[in-house]
Design a protein around this motif. Structure first.
Motif, PDB file in Angstrom:
ATOM      1  N   CYS A   4     154.810 132.923  72.554  1.00 22.30           N
ATOM      2  CA  CYS A   4     155.318 132.129  73.673  1.00 22.30           C
ATOM      3  C   CYS A   4     156.516 131.283  73.260  1.00 22.30           C
ATOM      4  N   GLY A   5     157.264 130.858  74.249  1.00 20.13           N
ATOM      5  CA  GLY A   5     158.364 129.925  74.060  1.00 20.13           C
ATOM      6  C   GLY A   5     158.349 128.911  75.179  1.00 20.13           C
ATOM      7  N   ALA A   6     159.485 128.258  75.411  1.00 19.60           N
ATOM      8  CA  ALA A   6     159.548 127.247  76.457  1.00 19.60           C
ATOM      9  C   ALA A   6     160.929 127.208  77.077  1.00 19.60           C
ATOM     10  N   LYS A   7     160.973 126.931  78.369  1.00 18.17           N
ATOM     11  CA  LYS A   7     162.227 126.663  79.068  1.00 18.17           C
ATOM     12  C   LYS A   7     162.178 125.221  79.545  1.00 18.17           C
ATOM     13  N   LEU A   8     163.141 124.426  79.081  1.00 17.14           N
ATOM     14  CA  LEU A   8     163.205 123.003  79.418  1.00 17.14           C
ATOM     15  C   LEU A   8     164.394 122.756  80.329  1.00 17.14           C
ATOM     16  N   SER A   9     164.197 121.907  81.323  1.00 19.98           N
ATOM     17  CA  SER A   9     165.234 121.645  82.309  1.00 19.98           C
ATOM     18  C   SER A   9     165.880 120.287  82.065  1.00 19.98           C
ATOM     19  N   GLY A  10     167.144 120.308  81.655  1.00 21.18           N
ATOM     20  CA  GLY A  10     167.888 119.074  81.514  1.00 21.18           C
ATOM     21  C   GLY A  10     168.761 118.859  82.746  1.00 21.18           C
ATOM     22  N   PRO A  11     169.404 117.690  82.879  1.00 19.87           N
ATOM     23  CA  PRO A  11     169.218 116.551  81.972  1.00 19.87           C
ATOM     24  C   PRO A  11     167.996 115.729  82.353  1.00 19.87           C
TER      25      PRO A  11
END
Length: 342
Positions: A261-268
């Motif tokens: 697994c990995g991750a998608k992070l939403s900035g800002p």
């Protein structure tokens, strides 16, 4: 021949004894269920059964404060590095589902200054109270020739426990939400870069930044997340967590994820002013900022029910925010990097 004493060699045994007496009340104030005895023995005893555990697994950590100590030494602000020391250890325990039980410190200096040392250890005791663990002992080493003048170093050691069935992470899967808990600032990682940025920019610890003295901004102690996280875990709402320290989000979040697994992070996301300030002052790239600093995210939590988890965290006094989600592709993807430090 003139008799030579240990004091002549630079070690003051009486000062060490005075420090032990001065900190006994501080240590006593951190007592919790399971502690047996007090300071002064050759070792500290802890009764897991008395602490309420049935099938416990012990979890241990050790860490330091790094070159943040240089700012404390150069400014004389010694009151918070003890909190940093505890935080760096106990935050690593709680991400594994463990409750911190007890803490020991190692304090080494060139010449023992009892009042400064007492302030440092008072900070350690404060950190232990925030984490709900007992300060059961430690070592004070006066080593002239190894450390100059008022220089000192700190190391911390903590032991926690979790019921075997409650260890984290557990059942993390694609689609799970990733929450962020705010940091209070730089915490205790990346200060070698901070010091380099300040030096190259001609700034010092008395320089004014955002209407405050730089030293006061930078010595803000590392947050301790133990109690709200244990509360969330006891409600069966926590599947995994990562303490964001050296390596930042890209280096620490994968430690709480399955290898597939990995991750998608939403900035800002919202962050303390110090991070955009550092990025602008030295033209540090977003990738390097994220690799070195926590960038406003002191802790990440992996949950399946984001709304319920956020409600519980707010009730515990936290300000959680939705950071992203777990994906089925290994690696950490952070969207809108160009806006993160704007």
């Amino acid at each position: 021949m003139t008799s030579v004493t240990y004091r002549d060699a630079g070690v003051d045994i009486e000062a060490g004894d005075a420090l032990v007496e001065a900190i006994k009340p501080l240590a006593k104030a951190t007592n919790r269920a399971g502690v047996m005895g007090g300071l002064g023995g050759f070792g500290a005893l802890f009764d897991l059964k008395a602490a309420g555990f049935v099938d416990p697994v012990l979890v241990s950590t050790t860490d330091g404060v790094g070159t943040k100590l240089k700012i404390a030494i150069e400014t004389g602000i010694h009151d918070y590095v003890g909190i940093d020391l505890v935080a760096m250890c106990v935050n690593d325990l709680v991400v594994q589902g463990a409750a911190p039980l007890f803490f020991l410190d190692y304090f080494a200096t060139g010449a023992l200054e009892v009042e400064s040392a007492k302030r440092i250890i008072a900070g350690i005791a404060e950190g232990c109270q925030q984490a709900g663990c007992a300060l059961v002992g430690g070592e004070t080493a006066e080593m002239p020739g190894m450390y100059a003048g008022g220089d000192y170093d700190l190391a911390g050691f903590s032991v926690g426990a979790a019921e075997r069935a409650a260890l984290l992470p557990v059942d993390v899967a694609p689609g799970d939400a990733i929450l962020g808990l705010p940091s209070s600032g730089v915490h205790s990682n990346g200060f070698s870069l901070v010091r380099r940025i300040f030096k190259d920019a001609g700034l010092n610890w008395d320089s004014q930044i955002f209407g405050q003295r730089a030293a006061d901004v930078l010595v803000t102690p590392t947050r301790i997340y133990v109690k709200p996280m244990l509360d969330l875990h006891q409600k069966n709402l926590l599947k995994g967590a990562a303490h964001i320290t050296g390596g930042g989000l890209p280096g620490n979040l994968p430690r709480a994820l399955p290898k597939t697994c990995g991750a998608k992070l939403s900035g800002p996301w919202t962050m303390p002013e110090i991070f955009p300030f550092l990025a602008r002052t030295a033209n540090v790239t977003p990738e390097e900022m994220l690799r070195v600093f926590n960038c406003g995210v002191g802790m990440t939590l992996i949950v399946s029910d984001a709304a319920q988890a956020m409600e519980a965290l707010r009730a515990a006094g936290e300000q959680p925010f939705l950071l992203g989600k777990v994906t089925d592709q290994p690696g950490i993807v952070i969207e809108n990097l160009d806006k993160l430090f704007a």
